[in-house]
Write an enzyme that holds these catalytic residues in place. Sequence first.
Site, PDB file in Angstrom:
ATOM      1  N   ASP A  31     -23.385  40.737 -31.472  1.00 54.59           N
ATOM      2  CA  ASP A  31     -23.000  39.885 -30.230  1.00 54.59           C
ATOM      3  C   ASP A  31     -21.913  40.838 -29.568  1.00 54.59           C
ATOM      4  OD1 ASP A  31     -21.842  37.861 -28.383  1.00 54.59           O
ATOM      5  OD2 ASP A  31     -20.386  37.829 -29.850  1.00 54.59           O
TER       6      ASP A  31
ATOM      7  N   ASP B  38     -19.709  35.248 -32.985  1.00 56.52           N
ATOM      8  CA  ASP B  38     -18.419  34.588 -33.018  1.00 56.52           C
ATOM      9  C   ASP B  38     -18.625  33.137 -32.191  1.00 56.52           C
ATOM     10  OD1 ASP B  38     -18.366  35.659 -30.541  1.00 56.52           O
ATOM     11  OD2 ASP B  38     -16.100  35.395 -30.335  1.00 56.52           O
TER      12      ASP B  38
ATOM     13  N   ASP C   5     -23.561  31.739 -30.037  1.00 53.87           N
ATOM     14  CA  ASP C   5     -24.299  32.742 -31.197  1.00 53.87           C
ATOM     15  C   ASP C   5     -24.822  31.877 -32.052  1.00 53.87           C
ATOM     16  OD1 ASP C   5     -23.433  35.091 -29.841  1.00 53.87           O
ATOM     17  OD2 ASP C   5     -21.576  34.915 -30.692  1.00 53.87           O
TER      18      ASP C   5
HETATM   19  P1  ADP Z   1     -21.360  37.304 -25.458  1.00 54.75           P
HETATM   20  O1  ADP Z   1     -22.807  36.909 -25.699  1.00 54.75           O
HETATM   21  O2  ADP Z   1     -20.999  38.567 -24.991  1.00 54.75           O
HETATM   22  O3  ADP Z   1     -20.337  36.695 -26.743  1.00 54.75           O
HETATM   23  P2  ADP Z   1     -21.069  34.966 -23.739  1.00 54.75           P
HETATM   24  O4  ADP Z   1     -22.578  34.408 -24.226  1.00 54.75           O
HETATM   25  O5  ADP Z   1     -20.056  33.919 -24.557  1.00 54.75           O
HETATM   26  O6  ADP Z   1     -20.970  36.565 -24.150  1.00 54.75           O
HETATM   27  O7  ADP Z   1     -20.867  34.670 -22.479  1.00 54.75           O
HETATM   28  C1  ADP Z   1     -21.725  35.489 -21.351  1.00 54.75           C
HETATM   29  C2  ADP Z   1     -21.194  35.145 -20.089  1.00 54.75           C
HETATM   30  O8  ADP Z   1     -21.256  34.033 -19.705  1.00 54.75           O
HETATM   31  C3  ADP Z   1     -19.917  35.851 -19.872  1.00 54.75           C
HETATM   32  O9  ADP Z   1     -19.881  37.210 -19.607  1.00 54.75           O
HETATM   33  C4  ADP Z   1     -19.352  35.175 -18.629  1.00 54.75           C
HETATM   34  O10 ADP Z   1     -19.895  35.858 -17.386  1.00 54.75           O
HETATM   35  C5  ADP Z   1     -20.375  33.802 -18.750  1.00 54.75           C
HETATM   36  N1  ADP Z   1     -19.353  32.929 -19.260  1.00 54.75           N
HETATM   37  C6  ADP Z   1     -19.258  32.030 -20.755  1.00 54.75           C
HETATM   38  N2  ADP Z   1     -18.524  31.145 -20.861  1.00 54.75           N
HETATM   39  C7  ADP Z   1     -17.812  31.268 -19.889  1.00 54.75           C
HETATM   40  C8  ADP Z   1     -16.381  30.532 -19.473  1.00 54.75           C
HETATM   41  N3  ADP Z   1     -15.853  29.677 -20.095  1.00 54.75           N
HETATM   42  N4  ADP Z   1     -16.032  30.873 -18.131  1.00 54.75           N
HETATM   43  C9  ADP Z   1     -16.470  31.997 -17.286  1.00 54.75           C
HETATM   44  N5  ADP Z   1     -17.502  32.569 -17.807  1.00 54.75           N
HETATM   45  C10 ADP Z   1     -18.151  32.233 -18.811  1.00 54.75           C
HETATM   46 MG    MG Z   2     -19.328  36.119 -28.451  1.00 56.45          MG
END
Ligand code: ADP
Ligand code: MG
Length: 637
Positions: A338, A520, A524
């Site tokens: 991730d 994390d 995920d």
């Molecule tokens: P990763 O897979 O890289 O860990 P996430 O899946 O947690 O990232 O988040 C993916 C995208 O979704 C973020 O880049 C953001 O654009 C959006 N996102 C997720 N959660 C939030 C939040 N609480 N506030 C704003 N945007 C969010």
């Molecule tokens: Mg993450």
Amino acid sequence: MSAILAPAPAPSAPPSAPRRRTRVLALPEARWALAATAAFLLGLALDLAGLPPAVYGGLYAVAYVCGGWEPALEGLRALREKTLDVDLLMIVAALGAAAIGQVLDGALLIVIFATSGALEALATARTADSVRGLLDLAPATATRLTAHGEESVPAAELAVGDVLLVRPGERIGADGTVLDGTSEADQASITGEPLPVVKRPGDEVFAGTLNGTGALRVRVDRDPADSVIARIVTLVEEASRTKAPTQLFIERIEQRYAVGVVAATLAVFAVPLAFGAGLTDALLRAMTFMIVASPCAVVLATMPPLLSAIANAGRHGVLVKSAVAMERLGEVDSAALDKTGTLTEGAPEVTAVTPLPATGLDADALLVLAAAAEHPSEHPLARAIVAAARARGLRLAPAEDFTAIPGRGVEALVGGHRVSVGRGEGEGGTVVRVRRDGEAVGTLTLTDRLRADAPQATAALTALTGAAPVLLTGDSAHAAARVAEATGITDVRAGLLPEDKVTAVRQEQQAGRRVLFVGDGVNDAPALAAAHAGVALGHAGSDLALETADAVVVRDELTAVPALVRLSRRARRLVTQNLVLAGVFITGLVLWDLLGHLPLPLGVAGHEGSTVLVGLNGLRLLRESAWRTGEVQPTRR
Ligand code: ADP
Ligand code: MG
């Protein structure tokens, strides 16, 4: 304030970690084994000195009783439940030897058998020690600051929001945040990091870690029962109660094998007798057969290496949840990572606030709107947005009707408006779009630093699996590409929802690979569950990720992941080594007995010797070396 932070004259807790190790003689098994050995040696001496048989025979009898009563009772108890204990075979063999006049040989068998039993008990106790050692670290009392002054309270009774005074050299009583003071903390007990870490206001501290030369005021953030150290202890304890698949398999066949040994022993006795061999000779050969064919070493082959590896990992800030997980981690041959919070530090900062001109909002108004909606979220982006608003001294309106959509964003009612913050496209970092009542009102740009050890960890995983890891992220392609480039990753899938991460993992597995997934976040968790082995990162990781993963890296280092895979592979190699060793000894001694003439004492020594060897071999992983070798060098920002 300065009065509170003045160093106390005498620290109320001992400055070094109490290390309690089970003493050999504290174990009843060891005391009985010692008594049996003493009686045996004395008997042998009197035997050699030519004293009458009644004297040394009596001492041999004492050796039989001291060394054999416990396993005999155990074996009989098992027999009543219609299971055949291999230990019972040993006792029967020793009594059989005595019956045909080989009293000395039988006593020798009992003595070595009791000794190997004591060693086994010691091994188990030492593994348990390393867990209990962790528990001992949490101090019994803490100093709570109240309106009336200081009071000493049991650490278990602390509540979230309490403020503690931690004096120099004291162990910290709870997980919390530093409010005042500067010091260093020795966190080796939790993260395995040998170097003290500087603690300033705003930094996290952990229960059971050792405060350095400064005094700190700490706000309790976690209930004592949920502290990182308490979770480590629970996990490691639960892990040692699980059994690895290899072990379950062995136990399933052990029963049938033991019955087979008894049947074969009868044959080894009866067949030569039928062909005219002497009774004593036939009995002796059968006894020897029963001893050397018993699978004692096989039974000891699997769990000690896996449990030692779990204990070792636990001491270095990596919690492996079960022996099954420990076995699986070493089987992986491809890795998927991730991005946010895994390859990056997961502590992003807001670098740009861009309201759309047409809306008439200024930057502060946009930020406060987004922060209010994000306030209930645990996501690193949410925390960053709230922190940015606070840093500008903005006051947040309460959010109602909050919902988080993992991998997309959040939505809430703020001051009567429906506000959503979520995925956006843009350059220069991670971009989130803010909407008010469905209308786009602006964007926030956040940048997150790459973990210092991300390139090193990616390289190590590439070396271990033979291919560069795949990057699976919910963020935009643009933000993902920057991270991929910095870490040497070429296979990047961006814009993924939680279920897309699962699909990506499944695809890899359908191609015949065993995927290690490292993540994390809440988003995920499904992929962690779908992967062959899942590792969740960081004490900052979401609870759901920690629940779902096979292992949790508490020390804040990505290189701990390849180190863990290496440790698991070493454990698996030791299991194989042990099984081969046990097999070679059993086969060799059995053939020797059947085809040639294997003297009983030699059979006993060979059998018990290989059992002890296998047991000790497994314990090698208790030592720390696994984390020192390889690329894991503790580094600190
Ligand atoms: P990763 O897979 O890289 O860990 P996430 O899946 O947690 O990232 O988040 C993916 C995208 O979704 C973020 O880049 C953001 O654009 C959006 N996102 C997720 N959660 C939030 C939040 N609480 N506030 C704003 N945007 C969010
Ligand atoms: Mg993450």
